[in-house]
Write an enzyme that holds these catalytic residues in place. Structure first.
Site, mmCIF file in Angstrom:
data_model
loop_
_atom_site.group_PDB
_atom_site.id
_atom_site.type_symbol
_atom_site.label_atom_id
_atom_site.label_comp_id
_atom_site.label_asym_id
_atom_site.label_seq_id
_atom_site.Cartn_x
_atom_site.Cartn_y
_atom_site.Cartn_z
ATOM 1 N N HIS A 1 3.155 -35.787 14.684
ATOM 2 C CA HIS A 1 1.978 -35.930 13.822
ATOM 3 C C HIS A 1 2.273 -35.272 12.473
ATOM 4 O O HIS A 1 3.144 -34.403 12.370
ATOM 5 C CB HIS A 1 0.769 -35.253 14.458
ATOM 6 N N GLU B 1 0.710 -33.030 10.780
ATOM 7 C CA GLU B 1 0.561 -31.567 10.766
ATOM 8 C C GLU B 1 1.750 -30.874 11.425
ATOM 9 O O GLU B 1 2.262 -29.869 10.905
ATOM 10 C CB GLU B 1 -0.715 -31.139 11.509
ATOM 11 N N CYS C 1 -5.948 -33.156 15.752
ATOM 12 C CA CYS C 1 -6.172 -33.268 17.189
ATOM 13 C C CYS C 1 -5.949 -31.882 17.821
ATOM 14 O O CYS C 1 -5.557 -30.932 17.144
ATOM 15 C CB CYS C 1 -5.221 -34.302 17.800
ATOM 16 N N CYS D 1 -2.397 -30.462 17.396
ATOM 17 C CA CYS D 1 -2.159 -29.954 16.045
ATOM 18 C C CYS D 1 -2.953 -28.683 15.777
ATOM 19 O O CYS D 1 -2.467 -27.770 15.107
ATOM 20 C CB CYS D 1 -2.483 -31.035 15.026
#
Length: 149
Positions: A53, A55, A83, A86
């Site tokens: 992801h 992040e 999420c 993260c």
């Protein structure tokens, strides 16, 4: 306002992510001197890595660059509410402030189904600022999924 400049940069990264066929999320990390330390976007499909992801990628790049596992006094700007995975990484990295654009009511860890930062398992809570350039961040995502249908 500086935060909007940084979110604009994250939005540009979200567009790069979209152009790569990834879910369009962009993220940057800024140090206490307002210098961008890390830029990243989703690379889940490209890397064949479900943890890639924006992040996570940004935290990895910043930690590697700074040769540390903590990003104390650093701020994160991301186009979509993180999420839970993260959020845990943000907490573990001890990010000082989290700024994000669009809410993720399904998978989000703040305004979504579960607020990780209010759980007893959270060891560090960043200052959180939401809805930064929200409409533009939502539009990127909505258009991406609309084009997929």
């Amino acid at each position: 306002m500086k935060k909007n400049i940084y979110m604009r940069e994250a939005i540009l990264l979200a567009h790069k992510s979209k152009n790569s066929g990834e879910i369009p999320v962009g993220c940057i990390i800024v140090d206490k001197c307002n210098k961008i330390i890390s830029r990243a976007f989703n690379t889940v499909k490209t890397d064949k890595d479900p943890t890639a992801h924006a992040e996570i990628n940004a935290i990895r790049f910043a930690c590697k660059k700074l040769k540390t596992d903590r990003l104390i006094d650093h701020d994160m700007y991301v186009t979509l509410e993180p999420c839970i995975m993260c959020a845990v990484a943000i907490s573990r990295a001890k990010i000082r402030r989290l700024y994000y654009g669009a809410d993720d009511l399904q998978y989000g860890s703040i305004n979504g189904n579960f607020n990780f930062f209010q759980s007893k398992n959270c060891n560090h809570i960043p200052e959180i600022y939401d809805n930064i350039d929200k409409n533009e961040c939502e539009n990127i995502l909505n258009n991406f999924f609309k084009d997929k249908r």
